[in-house]
Design a protein around this motif. Structure first.
Motif, PDB file in Angstrom:
ATOM      1  N   PHE A 247       6.253   4.602   0.653  1.00 37.15           N
ATOM      2  CA  PHE A 247       6.126   5.840   1.425  1.00 37.15           C
ATOM      3  C   PHE A 247       6.535   7.003   0.525  1.00 37.15           C
ATOM      4  CE2 PHE A 247       6.998   2.555   4.574  1.00 37.15           C
ATOM      5  CZ  PHE A 247       6.025   2.804   5.534  1.00 37.15           C
ATOM      6  N   SER A 248       5.803   8.116   0.643  1.00 40.59           N
ATOM      7  CA  SER A 248       6.174   9.292  -0.136  1.00 40.59           C
ATOM      8  C   SER A 248       5.550  10.538   0.484  1.00 40.59           C
ATOM      9  CB  SER A 248       5.737   9.155  -1.594  1.00 40.59           C
ATOM     10  OG  SER A 248       6.306  10.206  -2.373  1.00 40.59           O
ATOM     11  N   THR A 249       5.871  11.706  -0.115  1.00 41.31           N
ATOM     12  CA  THR A 249       5.337  12.977   0.367  1.00 41.31           C
ATOM     13  C   THR A 249       4.624  13.710  -0.760  1.00 41.31           C
ATOM     14  OG1 THR A 249       7.269  14.353  -0.193  1.00 41.31           O
ATOM     15  CG2 THR A 249       7.328  13.168   1.916  1.00 41.31           C
ATOM     16  N   LEU A 250       3.728  14.602  -0.362  1.00 41.63           N
ATOM     17  CA  LEU A 250       3.043  15.506  -1.275  1.00 41.63           C
ATOM     18  C   LEU A 250       2.952  16.874  -0.613  1.00 41.63           C
ATOM     19  CD1 LEU A 250      -0.018  13.508  -2.709  1.00 41.63           C
ATOM     20  CD2 LEU A 250       1.856  14.477  -4.036  1.00 41.63           C
ATOM     21  N   HIS A 251       2.933  17.914  -1.420  1.00 36.68           N
ATOM     22  CA  HIS A 251       2.751  19.266  -0.875  1.00 36.68           C
ATOM     23  C   HIS A 251       1.272  19.631  -0.942  1.00 36.68           C
ATOM     24  CE1 HIS A 251       7.123  19.517  -1.475  1.00 36.68           C
ATOM     25  NE2 HIS A 251       7.089  20.467  -0.568  1.00 36.68           N
ATOM     26  N   THR A 252       0.535  19.333   0.125  1.00 40.88           N
ATOM     27  CA  THR A 252      -0.871  19.716   0.218  1.00 40.88           C
ATOM     28  C   THR A 252      -1.131  20.297   1.606  1.00 40.88           C
ATOM     29  OG1 THR A 252      -1.568  17.516   0.975  1.00 40.88           O
ATOM     30  CG2 THR A 252      -1.599  17.930  -1.397  1.00 40.88           C
ATOM     31  N   ASN A 253      -2.255  21.007   1.738  1.00 35.50           N
ATOM     32  CA  ASN A 253      -2.544  21.697   2.997  1.00 35.50           C
ATOM     33  C   ASN A 253      -3.034  20.776   4.098  1.00 35.50           C
ATOM     34  OD1 ASN A 253      -1.860  24.309   2.107  1.00 35.50           O
ATOM     35  ND2 ASN A 253      -3.833  24.531   1.091  1.00 35.50           N
ATOM     36  N   ASP A 254      -3.678  19.675   3.726  1.00 36.08           N
ATOM     37  CA  ASP A 254      -4.163  18.740   4.734  1.00 36.08           C
ATOM     38  C   ASP A 254      -4.182  17.339   4.139  1.00 36.08           C
ATOM     39  OD1 ASP A 254      -6.254  19.010   2.966  1.00 36.08           O
ATOM     40  OD2 ASP A 254      -7.816  19.124   4.487  1.00 36.08           O
ATOM     41  N   ALA A 255      -4.594  16.362   4.929  1.00 38.61           N
ATOM     42  CA  ALA A 255      -4.556  14.971   4.472  1.00 38.61           C
ATOM     43  C   ALA A 255      -5.519  14.731   3.321  1.00 38.61           C
ATOM     44  CB  ALA A 255      -4.872  14.043   5.647  1.00 38.61           C
TER      45      ALA A 255
ATOM     46  N   GLY B  18       0.836  -1.202   0.000  1.00 36.56           N
ATOM     47  CA  GLY B  18       0.000   0.000   0.000  1.00 36.56           C
ATOM     48  C   GLY B  18       0.866   1.244   0.000  1.00 36.56           C
ATOM     49  N   ILE B  19       0.210   2.407  -0.108  1.00 35.66           N
ATOM     50  CA  ILE B  19       0.920   3.691  -0.111  1.00 35.66           C
ATOM     51  C   ILE B  19       0.563   4.463   1.152  1.00 35.66           C
ATOM     52  CG2 ILE B  19       1.199   5.915  -1.271  1.00 35.66           C
ATOM     53  CD1 ILE B  19       0.613   4.597  -3.895  1.00 35.66           C
ATOM     54  N   VAL B  20       1.593   4.965   1.818  1.00 31.08           N
ATOM     55  CA  VAL B  20       1.420   5.866   2.960  1.00 31.08           C
ATOM     56  C   VAL B  20       2.015   7.213   2.557  1.00 31.08           C
ATOM     57  CG1 VAL B  20       1.968   6.325   5.367  1.00 31.08           C
ATOM     58  CG2 VAL B  20       1.562   3.969   4.616  1.00 31.08           C
ATOM     59  N   LEU B  21       1.210   8.274   2.612  1.00 33.97           N
ATOM     60  CA  LEU B  21       1.650   9.600   2.203  1.00 33.97           C
ATOM     61  C   LEU B  21       1.792  10.511   3.421  1.00 33.97           C
ATOM     62  CD1 LEU B  21      -0.698  10.116  -0.890  1.00 33.97           C
ATOM     63  CD2 LEU B  21       1.741   9.583  -0.942  1.00 33.97           C
ATOM     64  N   VAL B  22       2.825  11.354   3.394  1.00 30.01           N
ATOM     65  CA  VAL B  22       3.001  12.395   4.406  1.00 30.01           C
ATOM     66  C   VAL B  22       2.934  13.732   3.677  1.00 30.01           C
ATOM     67  CG1 VAL B  22       4.490  13.347   6.199  1.00 30.01           C
ATOM     68  CG2 VAL B  22       4.452  10.877   5.799  1.00 30.01           C
ATOM     69  N   THR B  23       2.055  14.627   4.133  1.00 28.91           N
ATOM     70  CA  THR B  23       1.837  15.884   3.418  1.00 28.91           C
ATOM     71  C   THR B  23       2.152  17.083   4.299  1.00 28.91           C
ATOM     72  OG1 THR B  23      -0.471  16.284   4.043  1.00 28.91           O
ATOM     73  CG2 THR B  23      -0.075  14.723   2.257  1.00 28.91           C
ATOM     74  N   GLY B  24       2.396  18.195   3.640  1.00 24.65           N
ATOM     75  CA  GLY B  24       2.689  19.437   4.340  1.00 24.65           C
ATOM     76  C   GLY B  24       3.594  20.309   3.495  1.00 24.65           C
ATOM     77  N   PRO B  25       3.751  21.578   3.871  1.00 20.96           N
ATOM     78  CA  PRO B  25       4.621  22.479   3.105  1.00 20.96           C
ATOM     79  C   PRO B  25       6.088  22.173   3.340  1.00 20.96           C
ATOM     80  CG  PRO B  25       3.792  23.585   5.055  1.00 20.96           C
ATOM     81  CD  PRO B  25       3.105  22.251   5.013  1.00 20.96           C
TER      82      PRO B  25
ATOM     83  N   GLY C  39       9.601  22.308   4.852  1.00 18.91           N
ATOM     84  CA  GLY C  39      10.035  22.643   6.198  1.00 18.91           C
ATOM     85  C   GLY C  39       9.093  22.218   7.296  1.00 18.91           C
ATOM     86  N   SER C  40       8.141  21.336   6.982  1.00 18.78           N
ATOM     87  CA  SER C  40       7.175  20.896   8.006  1.00 18.78           C
ATOM     88  C   SER C  40       7.573  19.575   8.649  1.00 18.78           C
ATOM     89  CB  SER C  40       5.776  20.769   7.387  1.00 18.78           C
ATOM     90  OG  SER C  40       5.772  19.822   6.327  1.00 18.78           O
ATOM     91  N   GLY C  41       8.744  19.041   8.306  1.00 13.74           N
ATOM     92  CA  GLY C  41       9.239  17.836   8.959  1.00 13.74           C
ATOM     93  C   GLY C  41       8.835  16.538   8.294  1.00 13.74           C
ATOM     94  N   LYS C  42       8.393  16.590   7.038  1.00 11.64           N
ATOM     95  CA  LYS C  42       7.936  15.379   6.346  1.00 11.64           C
ATOM     96  C   LYS C  42       9.063  14.357   6.211  1.00 11.64           C
ATOM     97  CE  LYS C  42       6.631  17.454   2.563  1.00 11.64           C
ATOM     98  NZ  LYS C  42       7.079  18.813   2.917  1.00 11.64           N
ATOM     99  N   THR C  43      10.239  14.828   5.771  1.00  8.54           N
ATOM    100  CA  THR C  43      11.357  13.903   5.567  1.00  8.54           C
ATOM    101  C   THR C  43      11.789  13.265   6.884  1.00  8.54           C
ATOM    102  OG1 THR C  43      12.122  15.198   3.669  1.00  8.54           O
ATOM    103  CG2 THR C  43      13.703  13.702   4.673  1.00  8.54           C
ATOM    104  N   THR C  44      11.797  14.050   7.951  1.00 13.84           N
ATOM    105  CA  THR C  44      12.158  13.502   9.259  1.00 13.84           C
ATOM    106  C   THR C  44      11.182  12.401   9.668  1.00 13.84           C
ATOM    107  OG1 THR C  44      13.141  15.607   9.946  1.00 13.84           O
ATOM    108  CG2 THR C  44      12.525  14.066  11.686  1.00 13.84           C
ATOM    109  N   SER C  45       9.893  12.633   9.427  1.00 15.61           N
ATOM    110  CA  SER C  45       8.890  11.617   9.769  1.00 15.61           C
ATOM    111  C   SER C  45       9.103  10.342   8.955  1.00 15.61           C
ATOM    112  CB  SER C  45       7.481  12.159   9.524  1.00 15.61           C
ATOM    113  OG  SER C  45       7.171  13.188  10.434  1.00 15.61           O
ATOM    114  N   LEU C  46       9.433  10.494   7.680  1.00 13.73           N
ATOM    115  CA  LEU C  46       9.660   9.311   6.846  1.00 13.73           C
ATOM    116  C   LEU C  46      10.920   8.563   7.290  1.00 13.73           C
ATOM    117  CD1 LEU C  46       8.703  10.451   3.229  1.00 13.73           C
ATOM    118  CD2 LEU C  46       7.452   8.941   4.753  1.00 13.73           C
TER     119      LEU C  46
END
Length: 484
Positions: free
Chosen positions: A335-343, A238-245, A247-254
């Motif tokens: 696992f990946s990231t996206l630049h969105t305002n909320d989930a 499956g895919i788990v996404l972490v979102t935010g602008p 500098g919001s700590g997405k990479t650290t969370s991953l």
């Protein structure tokens, strides 16, 4: 002024309608038929002194002065023309000033001031009359110095030389990297240049290899997020996404997530731009667009390496999203990231890329949105009254919360009242009902409403809880979250 300096000066500017008067340097005056731009004037004053005057001259007068100086220095100028002309002289001049000891000391001093403040970024921002130097501390921009405009060319050249960028290229953006040793700390700095009206804006993003905090339990996730998230990341596919602008700590969370599930029994491969921290036992690929190794190309190669877990630094385009979904549907945990305002916005972002809703609903298993807010400084924290305006902004009762904690400001927090940051988290688990909303073409609001009805806590709710716990302030909540 020696002949070499005058040679460089004349060769650089003669084609721009500027020349020294005949008794230069006794008379610090330059005649121009076309006024040089701000950057060139800064170069001139840096090289020849701050008292240089510019005077308007007739075109034929300036042409005569150019001819005079070229004739006077003809042997040197002929040699310069044969060696590559204006561009080479310009580059040599920039390298010379970038290698001057005062410039080296000044740039190092600015970097160390920012690092002493625990800054995450350093910004060199040219203005018409000065070079503004700012850094980002706990997510907020702080001014650390204003340098004279005459330093713009020297400082930018020094940083570009350190980052091994093309020192003569000032018209196009460039990206590079600096490895900087500060005492026993080894710091990597991602360097980005951007042409501006008054010169090149340069941003250095600081990565401290000796300060990698990737423990999932210490990121500040509330228990009702940490527990289900820890269960979700143990899923086989499956895919788990972490979102935010940014500098919001997405990479650290991953990274914290990969550390948590990296037991050595599975093969994990990442493709990142760039690799910020090196993780033991994990194969990490650095994206290099110049040679055609982008996210999609890296992913196509990854799936042939028989991985169990794949981490993609960011899903930026349809091709990358399609490969990620295909990998998830064929038994990989992605696992990946996206630049969105909320989930919920991550779903519509994938739809905007052209991904079919049924593919999204069948592959995405969870989305976590996050932000970082500044924490109240413990050294100067004090209890104060909550104002009516603050209560209205937060949508809470002034009667129930008459007192709040706020930092008064002290030496430890540089008079800001804040020290350090803590994460805000919003975990959207893609249930069967939410899959139905996605599959039927529901928008972000419908997805969000369904998620909230199933128990998802929004970023604003998590922020309010940290406010009630005395960890942050109303100002920070309003700055980084919005009420739905």
């Amino acid at each position: 002024m020696n002949n070499l300096t005058l040679l460089l000066f004349t060769q650089l500017l003669s084609k721009k309608g500027v020349a020294p008067v005949e008794n230069f340097p006794k008379e610090s005056c330059l005649k121009f038929s076309t006024l040089p731009d701000i950057e060139d004037r800064a170069k001139i004053r840096f090289m020849l002194g701050p008292n240089i005057r510019f005077e308007l001259g007739k075109e034929d007068e300036v042409a005569r002065l150019i001819k005079h100086w070229r004739a006077k220095l003809s042997p040197e100028l002929d040699g310069a023309d044969e060696a590559g002309g204006v561009d080479q002289l310009d580059n040599e001049y920039l390298k010379d000033i970038a290698s001057d000891a005062p410039i080296i000391r000044m740039v190092n001093h600015l970097m160390e001031r920012a690092l002493d403040s625990n800054a995450s970024d350093i910004h060199f921002e040219p203005e018409e009359k000065y070079l503004r130097v700012r850094c980002r501390v706990d997510g907020v921009m702080v001014n650390i110095d204003n340098l004279p405009a005459s330093a713009i060319a020297a400082v930018s050249s020094r940083v570009k030389l350190m980052a091994r960028l093309d020192i003569g290229e000032k018209r196009l953006p460039q990206d590079g990297r600096i490895q900087y040793q500060m005492g026993e700390r080894t710091l990597d700095m991602r360097v980005s240049t951007l042409p501006g009206v008054h010169g090149e804006s340069i941003v250095l993003r600081i990565l401290d290899r000796g300060d990698v905090h990737v423990n999932l339990e210490k990121l500040g996730m509330p228990a009702d997020v940490l527990k289900p998230y820890s269960r979700i990341i143990q899923q086989p596919h499956g895919i788990v996404l972490v979102t935010g602008p940014t500098g919001s700590g997405k990479t650290t969370s991953l990274y914290a997530t990969l550390e948590k599930i990296n037991t050595g029994q599975q093969k994990t491969i990442t493709v990142e731009d760039p690799v910020e921290y090196q993780l033991e036992g994990i194969t990490q690929i650095h994206v290099n667009a110049k040679i055609g190794l982008n996210f999609s190309a890296g992913l196509r190669s990854i799936v042939r390496q028989d991985p169990d877990i794949i981490m993609i630094g960011e899903i930026r385009d349809r091709e990358t999203a399609e490969i990620a979904i295909e990998s998830a549907l064929t038994g990989h945990l992605v696992f990946s990231t996206l630049h969105t305002n909320d989930a919920a916005g991550a779903i519509t972002r994938l739809q905007d890329m052209g991904i079919d809703s049924y593919l999204i609903s069948s592959s995405v298993i969870a989305i976590m949105a996050q932000r970082l807010v500044r924490k109240i400084c413990k050294n100067c924290a004090e209890e104060v009254s909550l104002t009516e305006e603050e209560a209205d902004l937060l949508g809470i009762s002034l009667e129930k919360h008459p007192k709040i904690i706020r930092g008064k400001g002290c030496e430890r927090c540089a008079k800001t009242g804040y020290r350090g940051r803590i994460g805000l988290y919003e975990l959207l688990q893609v249930s069967d009902k939410i899959r139905h909303v996605i599959g039927s073409g529901g928008d972000a609001n419908q997805i969000r409403q369904k998620a909230v009805s199933e128990g998802t806590r929004t970023l604003r709710i998590d922020a309010l809880q940290k406010f009630y716990d005395g960890k942050t302030t109303p100002d920070e909540i309003v700055r980084v979250t919005r009420a739905f």
